[in-house]
Design a protein around this motif. Structure first.
Motif, PDB file in Angstrom:
ATOM      1  N   TYR A  39      57.283 -45.034 -56.122  1.00 16.89           N
ATOM      2  CA  TYR A  39      56.554 -44.026 -57.172  1.00 16.89           C
ATOM      3  C   TYR A  39      57.515 -43.993 -58.451  1.00 16.89           C
ATOM      4  CZ  TYR A  39      53.417 -42.484 -53.489  1.00 16.89           C
ATOM      5  OH  TYR A  39      52.648 -42.390 -52.563  1.00 16.89           O
ATOM      6  N   SER A  40      56.778 -44.340 -59.599  1.00 18.10           N
ATOM      7  CA  SER A  40      57.513 -44.368 -60.884  1.00 18.10           C
ATOM      8  C   SER A  40      58.213 -42.974 -61.259  1.00 18.10           C
ATOM      9  CB  SER A  40      56.533 -44.682 -62.034  1.00 18.10           C
ATOM     10  OG  SER A  40      55.904 -46.033 -61.631  1.00 18.10           O
ATOM     11  N   LEU A  41      59.212 -43.171 -61.606  1.00 15.16           N
ATOM     12  CA  LEU A  41      59.888 -41.728 -62.422  1.00 15.16           C
ATOM     13  C   LEU A  41      59.087 -41.485 -63.810  1.00 15.16           C
ATOM     14  CD1 LEU A  41      63.641 -42.625 -61.318  1.00 15.16           C
ATOM     15  CD2 LEU A  41      62.543 -40.629 -60.735  1.00 15.16           C
ATOM     16  N   CYS A  42      58.619 -40.415 -63.751  1.00 11.24           N
ATOM     17  CA  CYS A  42      58.143 -39.863 -65.217  1.00 11.24           C
ATOM     18  C   CYS A  42      58.685 -38.998 -65.758  1.00 11.24           C
ATOM     19  CB  CYS A  42      56.584 -39.738 -64.913  1.00 11.24           C
ATOM     20  SG  CYS A  42      56.297 -38.343 -63.648  1.00 11.24           S
ATOM     21  N   GLY A  43      59.935 -38.592 -65.577  1.00  9.80           N
ATOM     22  CA  GLY A  43      60.522 -37.341 -66.335  1.00  9.80           C
ATOM     23  C   GLY A  43      61.414 -37.833 -67.156  1.00  9.80           C
ATOM     24  N   ASP A  44      62.587 -36.984 -67.609  1.00 10.68           N
ATOM     25  CA  ASP A  44      63.554 -37.633 -68.565  1.00 10.68           C
ATOM     26  C   ASP A  44      64.849 -38.156 -67.979  1.00 10.68           C
ATOM     27  OD1 ASP A  44      65.318 -37.429 -70.659  1.00 10.68           O
ATOM     28  OD2 ASP A  44      65.073 -35.513 -71.354  1.00 10.68           O
ATOM     29  N   PRO A  45      65.196 -39.277 -68.418  1.00 14.71           N
ATOM     30  CA  PRO A  45      66.409 -39.976 -67.764  1.00 14.71           C
ATOM     31  C   PRO A  45      67.628 -38.919 -68.141  1.00 14.71           C
ATOM     32  CG  PRO A  45      64.961 -41.393 -68.770  1.00 14.71           C
ATOM     33  CD  PRO A  45      64.495 -40.269 -69.241  1.00 14.71           C
ATOM     34  N   ALA A  46      67.614 -38.182 -69.107  1.00  7.38           N
ATOM     35  CA  ALA A  46      68.646 -37.243 -69.340  1.00  7.38           C
ATOM     36  C   ALA A  46      68.860 -36.206 -68.208  1.00  7.38           C
ATOM     37  CB  ALA A  46      68.681 -36.686 -70.956  1.00  7.38           C
ATOM     38  N   ASP A  47      67.897 -35.770 -67.438  1.00 11.56           N
ATOM     39  CA  ASP A  47      67.808 -34.826 -66.475  1.00 11.56           C
ATOM     40  C   ASP A  47      68.552 -35.561 -65.290  1.00 11.56           C
ATOM     41  OD1 ASP A  47      67.422 -32.589 -64.886  1.00 11.56           O
ATOM     42  OD2 ASP A  47      65.192 -32.883 -64.937  1.00 11.56           O
ATOM     43  N   ARG A  48      69.686 -35.022 -64.897  1.00 10.57           N
ATOM     44  CA  ARG A  48      70.331 -35.571 -63.951  1.00 10.57           C
ATOM     45  C   ARG A  48      70.027 -34.481 -62.758  1.00 10.57           C
ATOM     46  NH1 ARG A  48      74.387 -39.314 -65.127  1.00 10.57           N
ATOM     47  NH2 ARG A  48      74.399 -39.572 -62.739  1.00 10.57           N
ATOM     48  N   ALA A  49      69.255 -33.275 -62.902  1.00  7.64           N
ATOM     49  CA  ALA A  49      69.378 -32.298 -61.936  1.00  7.64           C
ATOM     50  C   ALA A  49      68.030 -32.721 -60.987  1.00  7.64           C
ATOM     51  CB  ALA A  49      69.001 -30.856 -62.405  1.00  7.64           C
ATOM     52  N   THR A  50      67.056 -33.211 -61.488  1.00  7.95           N
ATOM     53  CA  THR A  50      65.940 -33.415 -60.732  1.00  7.95           C
ATOM     54  C   THR A  50      65.260 -34.958 -61.109  1.00  7.95           C
ATOM     55  OG1 THR A  50      64.186 -32.422 -62.296  1.00  7.95           O
ATOM     56  CG2 THR A  50      65.104 -31.050 -60.734  1.00  7.95           C
ATOM     57  N   TYR A  51      64.569 -35.419 -60.142  1.00  6.96           N
ATOM     58  CA  TYR A  51      63.681 -36.525 -60.337  1.00  6.96           C
ATOM     59  C   TYR A  51      62.136 -36.160 -60.329  1.00  6.96           C
ATOM     60  CZ  TYR A  51      67.525 -40.050 -59.036  1.00  6.96           C
ATOM     61  OH  TYR A  51      68.698 -40.507 -59.167  1.00  6.96           O
ATOM     62  N   ARG A  52      61.394 -36.481 -61.356  1.00  7.94           N
ATOM     63  CA  ARG A  52      60.100 -36.291 -61.334  1.00  7.94           C
ATOM     64  C   ARG A  52      59.067 -37.620 -60.969  1.00  7.94           C
ATOM     65  NH1 ARG A  52      56.556 -33.911 -66.504  1.00  7.94           N
ATOM     66  NH2 ARG A  52      57.162 -36.038 -67.298  1.00  7.94           N
ATOM     67  N   ILE A  53      58.131 -37.180 -60.254  1.00  7.25           N
ATOM     68  CA  ILE A  53      57.164 -38.179 -59.682  1.00  7.25           C
ATOM     69  C   ILE A  53      55.644 -37.554 -59.900  1.00  7.25           C
ATOM     70  CG2 ILE A  53      58.736 -39.758 -58.295  1.00  7.25           C
ATOM     71  CD1 ILE A  53      57.250 -38.622 -55.829  1.00  7.25           C
ATOM     72  N   ALA A  54      54.551 -38.312 -59.887  1.00  7.26           N
ATOM     73  CA  ALA A  54      53.360 -38.087 -59.894  1.00  7.26           C
ATOM     74  C   ALA A  54      52.583 -38.796 -58.977  1.00  7.26           C
ATOM     75  CB  ALA A  54      52.649 -37.684 -61.140  1.00  7.26           C
ATOM     76  N   VAL A  55      52.036 -38.283 -58.080  1.00  9.06           N
ATOM     77  CA  VAL A  55      51.024 -39.125 -57.264  1.00  9.06           C
ATOM     78  C   VAL A  55      49.370 -38.658 -57.074  1.00  9.06           C
ATOM     79  CG1 VAL A  55      50.890 -39.547 -54.617  1.00  9.06           C
ATOM     80  CG2 VAL A  55      53.242 -38.854 -55.426  1.00  9.06           C
ATOM     81  N   ARG A  56      48.850 -39.637 -57.179  1.00 11.88           N
ATOM     82  CA  ARG A  56      47.385 -39.395 -57.095  1.00 11.88           C
ATOM     83  C   ARG A  56      46.795 -39.596 -55.810  1.00 11.88           C
ATOM     84  NH1 ARG A  56      43.477 -39.174 -60.437  1.00 11.88           N
ATOM     85  NH2 ARG A  56      44.377 -40.132 -62.298  1.00 11.88           N
ATOM     86  N   ARG A  57      46.181 -38.621 -55.299  1.00 13.35           N
ATOM     87  CA  ARG A  57      45.452 -38.781 -53.946  1.00 13.35           C
ATOM     88  C   ARG A  57      44.419 -39.851 -53.610  1.00 13.35           C
ATOM     89  NH1 ARG A  57      44.822 -34.325 -49.962  1.00 13.35           N
ATOM     90  NH2 ARG A  57      43.162 -34.822 -48.530  1.00 13.35           N
ATOM     91  N   ILE A  58      44.707 -40.827 -52.572  1.00 15.30           N
ATOM     92  CA  ILE A  58      43.846 -41.847 -52.544  1.00 15.30           C
ATOM     93  C   ILE A  58      43.495 -41.406 -50.935  1.00 15.30           C
ATOM     94  CG2 ILE A  58      43.423 -44.385 -52.200  1.00 15.30           C
ATOM     95  CD1 ILE A  58      45.775 -44.513 -54.269  1.00 15.30           C
ATOM     96  N   ALA A  59      42.288 -40.784 -50.715  1.00 12.67           N
ATOM     97  CA  ALA A  59      41.846 -40.293 -49.479  1.00 12.67           C
ATOM     98  C   ALA A  59      41.773 -41.788 -48.439  1.00 12.67           C
ATOM     99  CB  ALA A  59      40.515 -39.604 -49.613  1.00 12.67           C
ATOM    100  N   ASP A  60      41.103 -42.788 -48.841  1.00 10.83           N
ATOM    101  CA  ASP A  60      41.131 -43.809 -47.747  1.00 10.83           C
ATOM    102  C   ASP A  60      42.035 -44.908 -48.090  1.00 10.83           C
ATOM    103  OD1 ASP A  60      40.409 -44.565 -50.443  1.00 10.83           O
ATOM    104  OD2 ASP A  60      38.483 -45.700 -49.851  1.00 10.83           O
ATOM    105  N   GLY A  61      43.418 -44.527 -48.388  1.00 14.76           N
ATOM    106  CA  GLY A  61      44.409 -45.396 -48.550  1.00 14.76           C
ATOM    107  C   GLY A  61      45.283 -45.479 -47.359  1.00 14.76           C
ATOM    108  N   GLY A  62      46.395 -45.697 -47.477  1.00 12.52           N
ATOM    109  CA  GLY A  62      47.328 -45.867 -46.346  1.00 12.52           C
ATOM    110  C   GLY A  62      47.798 -44.512 -45.692  1.00 12.52           C
TER     111      GLY A  62
END
Length: 386
Positions: A130-153
């Motif tokens: 999953y791609s990181l979508c937050g701020d690289p300057a933030d060293r406290a957390t990583y942020r990702i976003a995930v779309r639900r795919i019901a018929d995926g893996g």
């Protein structure tokens, strides 16, 4: 975004697959040839060509390891994965959840650059990127976003339903195969959840004072994550296309002369942008896929599940992985592009056509195969140990 590999194109079509450092895989260009430049074009440097030829001819006789690695430099040690905890789980768009991951002890996280991604090992054992979508300057957390795919893996469903606050998972350190090169006039083209790697690139372009623009397409505004962030960042640099499938010309309409296009979205969007590139003033294209690339030059063959096991036909337009998973639903996989190695199996008999970007010549000779991309000659049968 469920991450897949980067490729780079010039204005007249594909030149070379991009370097693959983002997933720890090896570059797909010939290691006996001079390395390509930033955009995959062969170098015309005569000295470098001569040095390469000398090394290829005399290196083995001199016992030299060649140009692949400096013998004075110790071999790279594998880095230990991270154990992270979910500290936030919230919905940011229709069927899209955002996770914030942190070190359980509160320590700083390894740094990253726009375009980077994480490889997650979920509690079920599934591996997903999953791609990181937050701020690289933030060293406290990583942020990702995930779309639900019901018929995926099953990976996105597991994240939506089970990775709540307090859940722990193993994460490989950030890798980047979609690096932002900092061109003066970048055009960013996002389709739905494909905005995730482009959001940090947009922030970096704004920080540098570049003349950037983002075209963001989606089914509806409610299905498009981080709209408010983008509007707050630079509303005059944002074009929204909703409710229909835009053409490649529409997606590239804001391109300025000499623009470098960074595109992330579903396969039809990437194909439309590629077709329209020649008719635009853009001069370079970088992109990531949501899923497996279309099979090219595919021919039907078969795979056999062990000696004496069932023989499964693989049509010309399907991968061996897809066919194998119908018989063995628990067969692991991740990238579906031939670079992560998760789906690796062993070939007991047969002559495979390797199309992956990860296995070394020694691993292939020992029988390793990545069925997500590799095939066999028409009519042949590969006996697999799975």
């Amino acid at each position: 975004m469920d991450h897949t590999p980067t490729e780079q194109h010039g204005p007249t079509g594909p030149t070379a697959p991009a370097r693959s450092a983002a997933f720890g895989r090896t570059s797909t260009h010939d290691l006996s040839a001079p390395p390509p430049d930033l955009y995959g074009r062969p170098r015309a440097d005569r000295f470098l060509r001569g040095l390469t030829a000398f090394d290829r001819h005399y290196g083995p006789a001199l016992g030299s390891p060649g140009l692949r690695r400096n013998p004075r430099r110790p071999a790279a040690r594998p880095t230990a994965p991270l154990c992270l905890v979910v500290v936030s789980h919230r919905q940011v768009a229709d069927e899209v959840v955002e996770l914030l991951l942190a070190d359980p002890a509160g320590g700083p996280l390894p740094g990253w650059q726009p375009g980077a991604h994480l490889r997650l090992t979920l509690p079920s054992g599934r591996e997903r990127h999953y791609s990181l979508c937050g701020d690289p300057a933030d060293r406290a957390t990583y942020r990702i976003a995930v779309r639900r795919i019901a018929d995926g893996g099953g990976g996105s469903v597991e994240i939506h339903e089970e990775l709540h606050v307090g859940a722990r998972l193993t994460v490989r350190r950030p890798r980047n195969g979609f690096a932002f090169c900092g061109e003066p006039v970048p055009l960013l083209v996002a389709g739905g959840i494909g905005v995730t790697p482009l959001l940090p690139i947009a922030r970096e372009a704004e920080r540098r004072g570049l003349d950037w623009h983002l075209v963001y397409a989606g089914r509806s505004s409610g299905s498009m994550p981080y709209l408010d962030e983008l509007r707050a960042l630079a509303p005059d640099r944002l074009t929204l296309l909703t409710g229909r499938i835009p053409t490649g010309a529409e997606l590239l309409a804001p391109a300025r002369p000499g623009a470098a296009v960074y595109c992330c979205g579903p396969a039809p969007m990437l194909a439309a942008v590629q077709r329209a590139l020649d008719g635009s003033p853009a001069t370079a294209l970088h992109f990531e896929r949501f899923g497996a690339a279309p099979i090219t030059d595919g021919r039907p063959f078969s795979v056999q599940l062990g000696t004496g096991g069932p023989v499964l036909p693989v049509p010309a337009d399907r991968s061996a992985l897809d066919v194998l998973r119908e018989a063995r639903p628990d067969l692991p996989y991740s990238c579906r592009q031939g670079f992560c190695g998760t789906c690796q199996v062993s070939v007991a008999a047969g002559s495979p056509e390797h199309r992956d970007r990860r296995l070394t010549a020694e691993e292939r000779a020992a029988g390793a195969l990545l069925p997500c991309v590799s095939r066999a000659a028409e009519g042949d049968t590969l006996v697999l140990e799975v």
